[in-house]
Design an enzyme around this catalytic site. Structure first.
Site, short mmCIF file in Angstrom:
data_model
loop_
_atom_site.label_atom_id
_atom_site.label_comp_id
_atom_site.label_asym_id
_atom_site.label_seq_id
_atom_site.Cartn_x
_atom_site.Cartn_y
_atom_site.Cartn_z
CE1 TYR A 58 48.91 34.35 40.31
CE2 TYR A 58 50.29 33.43 42.37
CZ TYR A 58 49.31 34.67 41.57
OH TYR A 58 48.78 35.62 42.46
CG ASN A 131 38.77 38.55 42.01
OD1 ASN A 131 39.91 38.35 41.71
ND2 ASN A 131 37.69 37.69 41.68
CB SER A 158 36.34 39.94 35.95
OG SER A 158 36.73 41.12 36.17
NE ARG A 180 35.25 37.40 27.92
CZ ARG A 180 36.09 36.46 28.27
NH1 ARG A 180 36.80 35.76 27.56
NH2 ARG A 180 35.92 36.18 29.65
N GLY A 245 45.57 40.88 33.74
CA GLY A 245 45.31 39.39 33.11
C GLY A 245 45.36 39.36 31.71
CD1 TRP A 270 50.15 39.09 41.65
CD2 TRP A 270 52.30 38.94 41.59
NE1 TRP A 270 50.46 37.78 42.03
CE2 TRP A 270 51.91 37.77 41.88
CE3 TRP A 270 53.64 39.12 41.36
CZ2 TRP A 270 52.53 36.56 42.30
CZ3 TRP A 270 54.55 37.85 41.87
CH2 TRP A 270 53.92 36.70 42.27
#
Length: 333
Positions: A58, A131, A158, A180, A245, A270
Site C-alpha cells: 500500500y 468507498n 464493488s 465480470r 484500482g 487516492w
C-alpha cells in the site's frame, strides 16, 4: 462502562501473506492522555487497502508491529487530560484514521479521529468513509456533470461503484456498469443502473448502444488491462478516465486511437491524498451528504458476512475470494 486492562487486536509484525503474518493478540488498553480519546470500536470492514497494508504494497505503511485497519466505527467512551476532547465528547461516533481499527478498544489522538454523522446503522457507518467517500470525491474532482450525463464504471459490484451508482441516481445522472459475472447483472439493475454489461469482447459495443450517442464524460476504472481499454473506447471527447484500482492485476491499458483522437484525460485517484488536499470543510460536507443518502435508503452497501475479531483469518480469507455478495465486516464488540 467498565474499561478492561487489555484488548484483542489483529496485528502484524512483518509484511507478507495474510495467512502467515496476521494474528490476533492481546495488547494493553492505554488510558487517554491530553489530546486523546478512548474509542470502543464496533465494526470494521476488510477493504482491499487493508490487505495491501498486510502484504506491504500500500501507499502508506505503518511502523511495525502494528494493528491493522484503516476504517471502522466506534464510540468515544473517555476523553483524556482535563476532559477537553478537541471537539469530541463521550458518545460521539467516530472513525479512527489510519490508527489501526481492527481492535476492540483503541486510544487515538483527537487529530486522528474523524467524527461521523450520528444515527446511522452501524454496518453502514463502518463503511462510510472510504468507498462512498471515494465515489463522492471523484464526482467532486472530475466534474461538473449535469442531470442526464452518463457515468460508467467497471468492477460495478464493488463498494465504490455501488456508491457511485447511488450518488448518480440522487443527482439525476445515468449510470452504466461493467461486471465480470452474468449473474451480477440483475442485482446492479435492481439498484437503479441504466445499463449493465458483462466484460468481454462485445462490452464496448453494448455500452455504445446503451449510450445512444450520449457518450459518458466520466469513467471509473478499477480493473485495468482490457477493462480500462474498454472504458477508453466509449468515453466522450476529453472525457475523464479515473483509475482507483487494478482488480485484474494487469497493467493499465488504453488504445492509441481513443487516447489521441478523443483527447482523453486520465488520472489516478487516492482518497487519502484527496482528503488531505481539500480540507475539513469539504470532508464534512461529503460525510453529511453521504449520511443523508444512507438515511433515505438510497445508499446501502451490501454486507457479505460478519466475522468476530477472533476469527479474523477466516474473514480476510473470505474478503480475498471472488463472487462475494458484498463487503466482509469484522464484529469488534
Amino acid at each position: 462502562m467498565n474499561i478492561p486492562a487489555t484488548t484483542l487486536a489483529a496485528r502484524i509484525h512483518a509484511h507478507g501473506d495474510p495467512a502467515a503474518v496476521l494474528r490476533v493478540e492481546e495488547i494493553p488498553v492505554v488510558a487517554p492522555g491530553p489530546g486523546e480519546v478512548l474509542v470502543r470500536m464496533r465494526r470494521a470492514p476488510i477493504n482491499p487497502a487493508d490487505i495491501n497494508v498486510i502484504e506491504g504494497t500500500y501507499g502508506i505503511l505503518p511502523t511495525l508491529p502494528a494493528t491493522v485497519g484503516n476504517e471502522g466505527v466506534g464510540e468515544v467512551v473517555a476523553v483524556g487530560g482535563d476532559g477537553g476532547g478537541g471537539g469530541l465528547v463521550v458518545g460521539d461516533v467516530v472513525r479512527p484514521v489510519r490508527a489501526g481499527s481492527w481492535c476492540a478498544w483503541l486510544t487515538v489522538p483527537v487529530a486522528a479521529c474523524e467524527k461521523l454523522p450520528a444515527g446511522l446503522p452501524v454496518d453502514q457507518a463502518a463503511m462510510l468513509a472510504v468507498n462512498p467517500a471515494t465515489a463522492w470525491g471523484i464526482l467532486e474532482e472530475f466534474g461538473p456533470l449535469v442531470p442526464g450525463d452518463w457515468v460508467v464504471a467497471n468492477g460495478a459490484t464493488s463498494g465504490v461503484a455501488l456508491a457511485l451508482l447511488a450518488l448518480a441516481k440522487d443527482r439525476g445522472l445515468r449510470f452504466a456498469g461493467v461486471v465480470r459475472r452474468a449473474e451480477a447483472v440483475d442485482g446492479i439493475l435492481a439498484r437503479g443502473a441504466d445499463a449493465v454489461v458483462v466484460e468481454g469482447r462485445d462490452a464496448g459495443k453494448q455500452l455504445k448502444a446503451a449510450f445512444a450517442g450520449a457518450a459518458p464524460k466520466l469513467a471509473l476504472n478499477q480493473v485495468g488491462g482490457d477493462g480500462s481499454a474498454t472504458l477508453a473506447k466509449v468515453l466522450a471527447s476529453r472525457g475523464w478516465l479515473v483509475t482507483i484500482g487494478a482488480m485484474s492485476r494487469q497493467p493499465f491499458t488504453v488504445g492509441n486511437g481513443p487516447l489521441i483522437f478523443n483527447e482523453l484525460r486520465m488520472a489516478g485517484f487516492w482518497i487519502s491524498r484527496w482528503r488531505s488536499r481539500v480540507g475539513v470543510e469539504v470532508q464534512a460536507r461529503m460525510l453529511e451528504d453521504l449520511a443523508r443518502l444512507v438515511r433515505r435508503g438510497i445508499l446501502a452497501l451490501p454486507v457479505d458476512r460478519v466475522f468476530p475479531l477472533a476469527d479474523i483469518a477466516a474473514g480476510v480469507a473470505r474478503a480475498r475470494e471472488g463472487g462475494r455478495s458484498g463487503k466482509v465486516l469484522i464484529d469488534l464488540g
